[in-house]
Design a protein around this motif. Sequence first.
Motif, PDB file in Angstrom:
ATOM      1  N   ASP A 194      -7.155  -5.993  11.302  1.00 44.80           N
ATOM      2  CA  ASP A 194      -7.061  -6.896  10.255  1.00 44.80           C
ATOM      3  C   ASP A 194      -6.037  -8.045  10.687  1.00 44.80           C
ATOM      4  N   LEU A 205      -1.888   0.423  10.915  1.00 46.78           N
ATOM      5  CA  LEU A 205      -0.632   0.040  10.677  1.00 46.78           C
ATOM      6  C   LEU A 205      -0.652  -0.255   9.136  1.00 46.78           C
ATOM      7  N   GLY A 253      -9.543   3.981   7.038  1.00 52.88           N
ATOM      8  CA  GLY A 253     -10.084   3.059   5.790  1.00 52.88           C
ATOM      9  C   GLY A 253      -9.396   1.930   5.486  1.00 52.88           C
ATOM     10  N   ILE A 254      -8.904   1.729   4.356  1.00 55.17           N
ATOM     11  CA  ILE A 254      -8.540   0.472   3.936  1.00 55.17           C
ATOM     12  C   ILE A 254      -7.243   0.366   2.927  1.00 55.17           C
ATOM     13  N   ALA A 281      -2.029   3.588  14.640  1.00 58.03           N
ATOM     14  CA  ALA A 281      -3.126   3.048  15.228  1.00 58.03           C
ATOM     15  C   ALA A 281      -3.770   2.148  13.977  1.00 58.03           C
ATOM     16  N   ASP A 322       0.129  -1.693   5.715  1.00 58.39           N
ATOM     17  CA  ASP A 322       1.176  -2.299   5.431  1.00 58.39           C
ATOM     18  C   ASP A 322       2.678  -1.680   5.873  1.00 58.39           C
ATOM     19  N   GLY A 323       2.334  -0.906   6.738  1.00 57.56           N
ATOM     20  CA  GLY A 323       3.328  -0.038   7.625  1.00 57.56           C
ATOM     21  C   GLY A 323       4.136   0.787   6.678  1.00 57.56           C
ATOM     22  N   PHE A 380      -8.426  -0.245  16.844  1.00 57.07           N
ATOM     23  CA  PHE A 380      -7.872   0.759  17.926  1.00 57.07           C
ATOM     24  C   PHE A 380      -8.861   1.486  18.919  1.00 57.07           C
ATOM     25  N   HIS A 393       3.757   4.314   6.682  1.00 60.77           N
ATOM     26  CA  HIS A 393       3.977   5.470   7.404  1.00 60.77           C
ATOM     27  C   HIS A 393       5.090   4.836   8.603  1.00 60.77           C
ATOM     28  N   HIS A 411       0.799  -1.194  -0.036  1.00 60.41           N
ATOM     29  CA  HIS A 411      -0.042  -0.007   0.000  1.00 60.41           C
ATOM     30  C   HIS A 411       0.875   1.332  -0.029  1.00 60.41           C
ATOM     31  N   LEU A 448      -1.055  -0.855  15.466  1.00 59.89           N
ATOM     32  CA  LEU A 448      -2.361  -1.639  15.574  1.00 59.89           C
ATOM     33  C   LEU A 448      -2.855  -1.849  14.189  1.00 59.89           C
ATOM     34  N   GLN A 458      -6.128  -5.127   0.836  1.00 60.61           N
ATOM     35  CA  GLN A 458      -7.611  -5.537   1.215  1.00 60.61           C
ATOM     36  C   GLN A 458      -8.566  -5.352   0.235  1.00 60.61           C
TER      37      GLN A 458
HETATM   38  C1  SAM Z   1      -5.320   3.176   4.974  1.00 56.90           C
HETATM   39  S1  SAM Z   1      -4.602   1.615   5.656  1.00 56.90           S
HETATM   40  C2  SAM Z   1      -3.474   2.149   6.493  1.00 56.90           C
HETATM   41  C3  SAM Z   1      -2.231   2.226   5.619  1.00 56.90           C
HETATM   42  C4  SAM Z   1      -0.894   2.440   6.305  1.00 56.90           C
HETATM   43  N1  SAM Z   1      -0.786   3.792   6.975  1.00 56.90           N
HETATM   44  C5  SAM Z   1       0.487   2.116   5.350  1.00 56.90           C
HETATM   45  O1  SAM Z   1       1.277   2.940   5.239  1.00 56.90           O
HETATM   46  O2  SAM Z   1       0.379   0.844   4.956  1.00 56.90           O
HETATM   47  C6  SAM Z   1      -5.921   1.505   7.036  1.00 56.90           C
HETATM   48  C7  SAM Z   1      -5.667   0.488   7.771  1.00 56.90           C
HETATM   49  O3  SAM Z   1      -6.359   0.593   9.009  1.00 56.90           O
HETATM   50  C8  SAM Z   1      -7.074  -0.676   9.457  1.00 56.90           C
HETATM   51  N2  SAM Z   1      -8.005  -0.120  10.417  1.00 56.90           N
HETATM   52  C9  SAM Z   1      -9.245   0.355   9.967  1.00 56.90           C
HETATM   53  N3  SAM Z   1     -10.115   0.420  10.892  1.00 56.90           N
HETATM   54  C10 SAM Z   1      -9.311  -0.024  12.022  1.00 56.90           C
HETATM   55  C11 SAM Z   1      -9.813  -0.161  13.564  1.00 56.90           C
HETATM   56  N4  SAM Z   1     -10.775   0.495  13.874  1.00 56.90           N
HETATM   57  N5  SAM Z   1      -8.542  -0.342  14.390  1.00 56.90           N
HETATM   58  C12 SAM Z   1      -7.463  -0.963  13.868  1.00 56.90           C
HETATM   59  N6  SAM Z   1      -7.214  -1.056  12.423  1.00 56.90           N
HETATM   60  C13 SAM Z   1      -8.170  -0.281  11.391  1.00 56.90           C
HETATM   61  C14 SAM Z   1      -7.265  -1.586   8.215  1.00 56.90           C
HETATM   62  O4  SAM Z   1      -7.403  -2.522   8.531  1.00 56.90           O
HETATM   63  C15 SAM Z   1      -6.166  -0.910   7.398  1.00 56.90           C
HETATM   64  O5  SAM Z   1      -5.149  -2.011   7.271  1.00 56.90           O
END
Ligand code: SAM
Length: 311
Positions: free
Chosen positions: A61, A36, A109-110, A34, A38-39, A86, A41, A11, A58, A114
């Motif tokens: 998924d 994470l 979001g997503i 909060a 694909d990590g 979170f 950031h 991602h 965190l 995913q």
């Molecule tokens: C937009 S992605 C994050 C991408 C990440 N910042 C990166 O750089 O790869 C959002 C992530 O937040 C997770 N997510 C969404 N709602 C969540 C929640 N309430 N608690 C924990 N994780 C959540 C999703 O499973 C998804 O993996």
Amino acid sequence: MVASIDSLSYHKPALLKEVLTILEPRSNNNFVDATLGDGGHALAILDSTLPNGRLLGLDADDQGILRAFERLKKYEGRVCLKNYNFNKLEQAVSESQITPISGILFDLGISSWQLDSADKGFSFKDQSLDMRFDSKQFTTALQLINTLEYKDLSSLIYKYGEDPNANRITRAIIKSRPIVNAEHLTEIIQKAVPRRGRKTNPATRTFQSLRIAVNNEMENLEYTLSSLMDFVTKGTKIVVIAYHSLEDRIVKNFMRKESSDCLCPTSILVCQCNHTKKIELINKKVIKPSAEEMLGNPRVRSARLRACVVI
Ligand SMILES: C[S@@+](CC[C@H](N)C(=O)[O-])C[C@H]1O[C@@H](n2cnc3c(N)ncnc32)[C@H](O)[C@@H]1O
């Protein structure tokens, strides 16, 4: 099982430059990611906080947290990853014993994987129509689409999908029950609402609304933001990237409330609420992705970043 990953399929982190400019990660600072994913950031933060800065990550998924674990393996000893929603942030922080925390990031979001995955249930072609971030959770999108009454289903599609065709789509769904999979649902919506030259699939908004409902996304965000003030400490920065107008409204209202010294209606001349401000806004205006970023990553187009610091 962890989906096979190559670096091209990770991602792309949204507004990365802007996030780093605000968080200003420095040597030995600690952070919380909060959401994470694909990590992406997290990786950039960990590279800036060498040698001993720690990161608590965190993700709700269970498959996603394993992907992140693989990617962040090289930072072993500096990362603490938890397959938590979170809404358990306070518990996660206390268990990790990571303190003080310089910043907390929510990138809502997503993740791209995913959305594209054949078995998470988010794509138009998927067989399961599952949509749960966390497979231990009870309700799937398939259950919602087959069991909700007309009024509840149409208001869900209207509210979370912001789809003006919600009534028409709901009528078509109810007439075609039982819905068997995502492809079936997509076909029904496409027949009910012809594309008429639109670029996006007419089923996009319904799929989004189901995902938001299945994962209680708005409720979790509202609850978590309101509970943050119970455990964050002076100097902690909070950065939230939202992708949906309702989500962004929750973030805006939270930051407006916590940056205000009084919440009384303007008709009341002497403050009776005794609310004191606990944060300072970092950006007065919402930050949006640049044209350049959107060109390289069209999925980021709806991203809206708001940030504040605890005072
Ligand atoms: C937009 S992605 C994050 C991408 C990440 N910042 C990166 O750089 O790869 C959002 C992530 O937040 C997770 N997510 C969404 N709602 C969540 C929640 N309430 N608690 C924990 N994780 C959540 C999703 O499973 C998804 O993996």
